[in-house]
Write a protein that holds these residues in place. Structure first.
Motif, mmCIF file in Angstrom:
data_model
loop_
_atom_site.group_PDB
_atom_site.id
_atom_site.type_symbol
_atom_site.label_atom_id
_atom_site.label_comp_id
_atom_site.label_asym_id
_atom_site.label_seq_id
_atom_site.Cartn_x
_atom_site.Cartn_y
_atom_site.Cartn_z
ATOM 1 N N ASN A 19 0.815 -1.215 0.000
ATOM 2 C CA ASN A 19 0.000 0.000 0.000
ATOM 3 C C ASN A 19 0.849 1.266 0.000
ATOM 4 O O ASN A 19 0.387 2.330 -0.375
ATOM 5 N N ALA B 219 3.696 1.739 -1.683
ATOM 6 C CA ALA B 219 4.619 1.733 -2.819
ATOM 7 C C ALA B 219 4.827 3.125 -3.411
ATOM 8 O O ALA B 219 5.970 3.563 -3.607
ATOM 9 N N SER B 220 3.757 3.826 -3.709
ATOM 10 C CA SER B 220 3.895 5.145 -4.351
ATOM 11 C C SER B 220 4.574 6.168 -3.448
ATOM 12 O O SER B 220 5.506 6.853 -3.877
ATOM 13 N N PRO B 221 4.152 6.301 -2.182
ATOM 14 C CA PRO B 221 4.870 7.219 -1.292
ATOM 15 C C PRO B 221 6.347 6.846 -1.131
ATOM 16 O O PRO B 221 7.211 7.723 -1.093
ATOM 17 N N GLN C 203 8.354 5.340 -3.221
ATOM 18 C CA GLN C 203 9.123 5.696 -4.407
ATOM 19 C C GLN C 203 9.473 7.181 -4.413
ATOM 20 O O GLN C 203 10.584 7.574 -4.776
ATOM 21 N N LYS C 204 8.526 7.986 -3.975
ATOM 22 C CA LYS C 204 8.760 9.429 -3.925
ATOM 23 C C LYS C 204 9.733 9.793 -2.800
ATOM 24 O O LYS C 204 10.635 10.620 -2.978
ATOM 25 N N SER D 161 -1.820 -4.443 -3.841
ATOM 26 C CA SER D 161 -1.539 -4.070 -5.231
ATOM 27 C C SER D 161 -2.362 -4.912 -6.199
ATOM 28 O O SER D 161 -2.928 -4.402 -7.174
ATOM 29 N N TYR E 255 -5.995 -3.832 -6.143
ATOM 30 C CA TYR E 255 -6.209 -2.662 -6.997
ATOM 31 C C TYR E 255 -6.285 -3.073 -8.461
ATOM 32 O O TYR E 255 -7.139 -2.581 -9.212
ATOM 33 N N SER F 117 -4.331 5.521 -0.424
ATOM 34 C CA SER F 117 -3.122 6.022 -1.084
ATOM 35 C C SER F 117 -3.013 5.584 -2.528
ATOM 36 O O SER F 117 -2.353 6.232 -3.336
ATOM 37 N N GLN F 118 -3.679 4.475 -2.895
ATOM 38 C CA GLN F 118 -3.593 3.968 -4.262
ATOM 39 C C GLN F 118 -4.451 4.753 -5.246
ATOM 40 O O GLN F 118 -4.213 4.694 -6.457
ATOM 41 N N LYS G 242 -5.154 11.544 -5.090
ATOM 42 C CA LYS G 242 -4.241 12.485 -5.738
ATOM 43 C C LYS G 242 -4.813 13.894 -5.624
ATOM 44 O O LYS G 242 -6.008 14.102 -5.835
ATOM 45 N N PHE H 283 -0.508 11.533 0.221
ATOM 46 C CA PHE H 283 -1.123 10.309 -0.291
ATOM 47 C C PHE H 283 -2.321 9.859 0.558
ATOM 48 O O PHE H 283 -2.800 8.742 0.413
#
Length: 246
Positions: free
Chosen positions: A29, A31-33, A35-36, A165, A168, A184-185, A188, A243
């Protein structure tokens, strides 16, 4: 001038010599934060993050089997506490880096109402959720259905994914009309970016406290220690909040 250049090269060489490559296990869950955060952390510190993403339950098994992770970003607070107690983590290093939010989501506009009443209508064939035995968001989904008195009625519609993931992906691909995913997925710029969703009230499930733990393999290394410190800083906290986490 030549002396200055040589001095600058020496500094760069020294900095690179002390830069670590950090192996981290990260709940899917986040993953995106992550990476940033990793991009900013690497730019600010010189350390490099090598991240693996998956379910917290599987990471626990891998760590116990000797997988050389140095930091665990769990999707709950129980797994990190257990590893710390069992001697696989550094005592006192654990803290909550985020509090997750659960959302019932569909890729279809207007399909999910803002109170989750779509669950009572049952005009859908498939409800996706991550394996509740491995993924805290899946457990939160089950608790939500129990609180609503709908678990028995909807159990036959479950499409159980390995992690958040995959959950989703089931919904985004249309293989399931809706599913329980991490906010968070789909979040935005302060809103659900596409489709429709119901942010599940926290009172319907146990808090999704996500703890980070310095694992024993990372003890004494500057990179993992710097990463944990960075997480407490304003830049990382701002990314996490962006997120949809608390």
């Amino acid at each position: 001038m030549l002396r200055q250049i040589c001095f600058a090269v020496a500094l760069l060489t020294a900095a690179s010599a002390h830069a670590d490559e950090i192996s981290v296990a990260v709940a899917a869950n986040f993953a995106s934060p992550m990476q940033k955060i990793a991009a900013e952390f690497e730019k600010d510190s010189g350390h490099t993050i090598v991240a693996s993403f998956g379910s917290t339950g599987k990471f626990y098994a891998q760590i116990k089997a000797g997988e050389p992770f140095e930091v665990l970003f769990a999707a709950d607070d129980e797994t990190s506490a257990r590893l710390e107690k069992e001697g696989d983590g550094v005592a006192g290093s654990r803290f909550t880096y985020a509090i997750g939010k659960l959302v019932l989501w569909s890729r279809k506009e207007g399909f999910v109402d803002d109170r989750g009443e779509v669950l009572r209508k049952s005009d859908f064939q498939h409800l996706a959720l991550p394996n509740p035995k491995l993924a805290p968001y899946g457990a939160a989904g089950i608790q939500t259905l129990q609180a609503l008195g709908l678990l028995d009625r909807l159990q036959s519609k479950f499409v159980t994914a390995e992690n958040i993931s995959q959950t989703y992906q089931f919904v985004a691909s249309g293989n399931a009309e809706l599913g329980f995913v991490a906010l968070s997925q789909v979040y935005k710029a302060g809103r659900i970016a596409e489709g429709s969703g119901w942010i599940v009230p926290p009172k319907l499930h146990a808090p999704i406290r996500q703890d980070v733990l310095l694992l024993t393999r990372g003890k004494g290394r500057s990179g993992p220690a710097a990463l944990l410190k960075y997480l407490r800083g304003d830049k990382a906290r701002s990314i996490i909040k962006s997120f949809g986490y608390e």
